[in-house]
Design a protein around this motif. Structure first.
Motif, PDB file in Angstrom:
ATOM      1  N   ALA A 227       0.400  -1.144   0.061  1.00 21.88           N
ATOM      2  CA  ALA A 227      -0.085  -0.162  -0.739  1.00 21.88           C
ATOM      3  C   ALA A 227       1.146   1.088   0.189  1.00 21.88           C
ATOM      4  O   ALA A 227       2.373   0.936   1.040  1.00 21.88           O
ATOM      5  CB  ALA A 227      -1.097  -0.143   1.295  1.00 21.88           C
ATOM      6  N   GLY A 228       0.315   2.564  -0.471  1.00 24.43           N
ATOM      7  CA  GLY A 228       1.092   3.666  -0.884  1.00 24.43           C
ATOM      8  C   GLY A 228       2.115   3.838  -1.850  1.00 24.43           C
ATOM      9  O   GLY A 228       3.045   5.077  -1.924  1.00 24.43           O
ATOM     10  N   THR A 229       2.600   2.347  -2.707  1.00 21.83           N
ATOM     11  CA  THR A 229       3.616   2.382  -3.490  1.00 21.83           C
ATOM     12  C   THR A 229       2.922   3.513  -5.058  1.00 21.83           C
ATOM     13  O   THR A 229       4.040   3.346  -5.580  1.00 21.83           O
ATOM     14  CB  THR A 229       3.938   0.611  -4.145  1.00 21.83           C
ATOM     15  OG1 THR A 229       2.734   0.955  -4.730  1.00 21.83           O
ATOM     16  CG2 THR A 229       4.976   1.008  -3.071  1.00 21.83           C
ATOM     17  N   GLY A 230       2.022   3.719  -4.946  1.00 23.23           N
ATOM     18  CA  GLY A 230       1.541   4.703  -6.253  1.00 23.23           C
ATOM     19  C   GLY A 230       0.535   3.659  -6.909  1.00 23.23           C
ATOM     20  O   GLY A 230       0.199   3.843  -8.359  1.00 23.23           O
ATOM     21  N   LYS A 231       0.051   3.129  -6.814  1.00 25.10           N
ATOM     22  CA  LYS A 231       0.166   1.731  -8.033  1.00 25.10           C
ATOM     23  C   LYS A 231      -1.319   2.337  -8.481  1.00 25.10           C
ATOM     24  O   LYS A 231      -1.809   2.442  -9.903  1.00 25.10           O
ATOM     25  CB  LYS A 231      -0.737   0.081  -7.116  1.00 25.10           C
ATOM     26  CG  LYS A 231       0.292  -0.379  -6.611  1.00 25.10           C
ATOM     27  CD  LYS A 231       0.000  -1.754  -5.999  1.00 25.10           C
ATOM     28  CE  LYS A 231      -1.642  -1.855  -4.556  1.00 25.10           C
ATOM     29  NZ  LYS A 231      -0.507  -1.092  -3.652  1.00 25.10           N
ATOM     30  N   THR A 232      -2.251   3.143  -7.591  1.00 29.61           N
ATOM     31  CA  THR A 232      -3.803   3.412  -8.545  1.00 29.61           C
ATOM     32  C   THR A 232      -3.113   4.658  -9.329  1.00 29.61           C
ATOM     33  O   THR A 232      -4.267   4.852  -9.818  1.00 29.61           O
ATOM     34  CB  THR A 232      -4.524   4.292  -7.086  1.00 29.61           C
ATOM     35  OG1 THR A 232      -4.834   2.574  -6.453  1.00 29.61           O
ATOM     36  CG2 THR A 232      -5.776   4.896  -7.606  1.00 29.61           C
ATOM     37  N   THR A 233      -1.748   5.502  -9.014  1.00 27.00           N
ATOM     38  CA  THR A 233      -1.408   6.626  -9.616  1.00 27.00           C
ATOM     39  C   THR A 233      -0.704   6.287 -10.515  1.00 27.00           C
ATOM     40  O   THR A 233      -1.467   6.079 -11.908  1.00 27.00           O
ATOM     41  CB  THR A 233      -1.100   7.679  -8.747  1.00 27.00           C
ATOM     42  OG1 THR A 233      -1.541   8.356  -7.497  1.00 27.00           O
ATOM     43  CG2 THR A 233      -0.506   8.823  -9.835  1.00 27.00           C
ATOM     44  N   ILE A 234      -0.039   5.159 -10.504  1.00 29.07           N
ATOM     45  CA  ILE A 234       0.890   4.850 -11.646  1.00 29.07           C
ATOM     46  C   ILE A 234      -0.261   3.643 -12.833  1.00 29.07           C
ATOM     47  O   ILE A 234       0.348   3.837 -13.931  1.00 29.07           O
ATOM     48  CB  ILE A 234       2.540   4.082 -10.668  1.00 29.07           C
ATOM     49  CG1 ILE A 234       2.824   5.146 -10.136  1.00 29.07           C
ATOM     50  CG2 ILE A 234       3.064   3.542 -12.406  1.00 29.07           C
ATOM     51  CD1 ILE A 234       3.077   6.058 -10.639  1.00 29.07           C
ATOM     52  N   GLY A 235      -0.781   2.968 -12.364  1.00 29.79           N
ATOM     53  CA  GLY A 235      -1.301   2.008 -13.164  1.00 29.79           C
ATOM     54  C   GLY A 235      -1.817   2.968 -14.360  1.00 29.79           C
ATOM     55  O   GLY A 235      -1.614   2.452 -15.159  1.00 29.79           O
ATOM     56  N   PRO A 236      -2.827   3.589 -13.869  1.00 31.71           N
ATOM     57  CA  PRO A 236      -3.754   4.816 -15.341  1.00 31.71           C
ATOM     58  C   PRO A 236      -2.349   5.336 -15.997  1.00 31.71           C
ATOM     59  O   PRO A 236      -2.916   5.008 -17.102  1.00 31.71           O
ATOM     60  CB  PRO A 236      -4.577   5.639 -14.561  1.00 31.71           C
ATOM     61  CG  PRO A 236      -4.856   4.930 -13.240  1.00 31.71           C
ATOM     62  CD  PRO A 236      -3.507   4.252 -12.945  1.00 31.71           C
ATOM     63  N   LEU A 237      -1.426   6.013 -14.994  1.00 32.77           N
ATOM     64  CA  LEU A 237      -0.703   6.312 -16.628  1.00 32.77           C
ATOM     65  C   LEU A 237       0.375   5.274 -17.152  1.00 32.77           C
ATOM     66  O   LEU A 237       0.795   5.560 -18.671  1.00 32.77           O
ATOM     67  CB  LEU A 237       0.249   7.207 -15.648  1.00 32.77           C
ATOM     68  CG  LEU A 237       0.265   8.284 -14.965  1.00 32.77           C
ATOM     69  CD1 LEU A 237       1.417   8.103 -14.276  1.00 32.77           C
ATOM     70  CD2 LEU A 237      -0.699   9.569 -15.457  1.00 32.77           C
ATOM     71  N   VAL A 238       0.528   3.710 -17.030  1.00 31.33           N
ATOM     72  CA  VAL A 238       0.993   3.102 -17.452  1.00 31.33           C
ATOM     73  C   VAL A 238      -0.197   2.252 -18.575  1.00 31.33           C
ATOM     74  O   VAL A 238       0.673   2.630 -19.502  1.00 31.33           O
ATOM     75  CB  VAL A 238       1.721   2.393 -16.551  1.00 31.33           C
ATOM     76  CG1 VAL A 238       1.826   0.279 -16.725  1.00 31.33           C
ATOM     77  CG2 VAL A 238       3.123   2.240 -15.806  1.00 31.33           C
ATOM     78  N   ALA A 239      -0.957   2.431 -18.192  1.00 30.56           N
ATOM     79  CA  ALA A 239      -1.798   1.693 -19.595  1.00 30.56           C
ATOM     80  C   ALA A 239      -2.091   2.890 -20.464  1.00 30.56           C
ATOM     81  O   ALA A 239      -2.147   2.427 -20.963  1.00 30.56           O
ATOM     82  CB  ALA A 239      -3.448   1.715 -18.512  1.00 30.56           C
TER      83      ALA A 239
END
Length: 171
Positions: free
Chosen positions: A13-25
């Motif tokens: 938690a807190g690594t940025g999955k929700t932030t980074i995921g859409p940017l990677v997609a």
């Protein structure tokens, strides 16, 4: 990536999955699915109360993510999931054998600071230590890359997309 695999953005938690995921997609031109949306209400209530999930709690959640990944196979997609244990990743791979893991890694102090600064999320900072205690980094035979979470979201996503594309580049 001509036929992108499904990417599972993993990490504590807190690594940025929700932030980074859409940017990677977006960088890969594929859809994104938020892993937290696959949690049943009982899991969210448990985490909101500061109680870590156990393997029985995670099973249906992992199966739902695996079903999404299976449906996206051959079409590409990015989904977030902590996927902290190899057994959880094995379960996702059983549902969607082509998944590739993007492990967001970072210093405990930085991640804790970022967690403390976010609002509106059900995962309390108090559970971060349990996440690190549970984490089993990618091991032999697991397809994926690890990317450090220092820097801006755009920098992190840029490094992630480059690493993922390098994995699929012809030799």
């Amino acid at each position: 990536m001509s036929t992108p695999d499904v990417i599972v953005v993993m990490g504590v938690a807190g690594t940025g999955k929700t932030t980074i995921g859409p940017l990677v997609a977006a960088g890969l031109g594929v859809p994104y699915a938020e892993g937290d949306d696959f949690h049943p209400p009982a899991n969210i209530a448990k985490m909101s109360a500061g109680i870590p999930l156990d393997d029985a709690d995670r099973g249906p959640w992992l199966d739902a993510i695996g079903a999404w990944a299976h449906a996206r196979a051959g079409h590409g997609g990015v989904v977030s999931s902590s996927a902290l244990k190899r057994a959880y990743r094995d379960r996702l791979r059983a549902a969607a054998p082509g998944v590739v893991f993007l492990h967001l890694t970072g210093d405990r102090a930085l991640i804790g600071e970022r967690m403390a600064g976010r609002t509106g999320h059900f995962m309390p900072t108090a559970l971060l230590d349990s996440q690190f205690a549970t984490l089993e980094p990618l091991g032999p035979g697991e397809t994926g890359v690890a990317v450090d979470v220092s820097g801006s979201p755009q920098e992190i996503a840029g490094r992630a997309v480059a690493a993922l594309r390098a994995m699929t580049a012809p030799a």
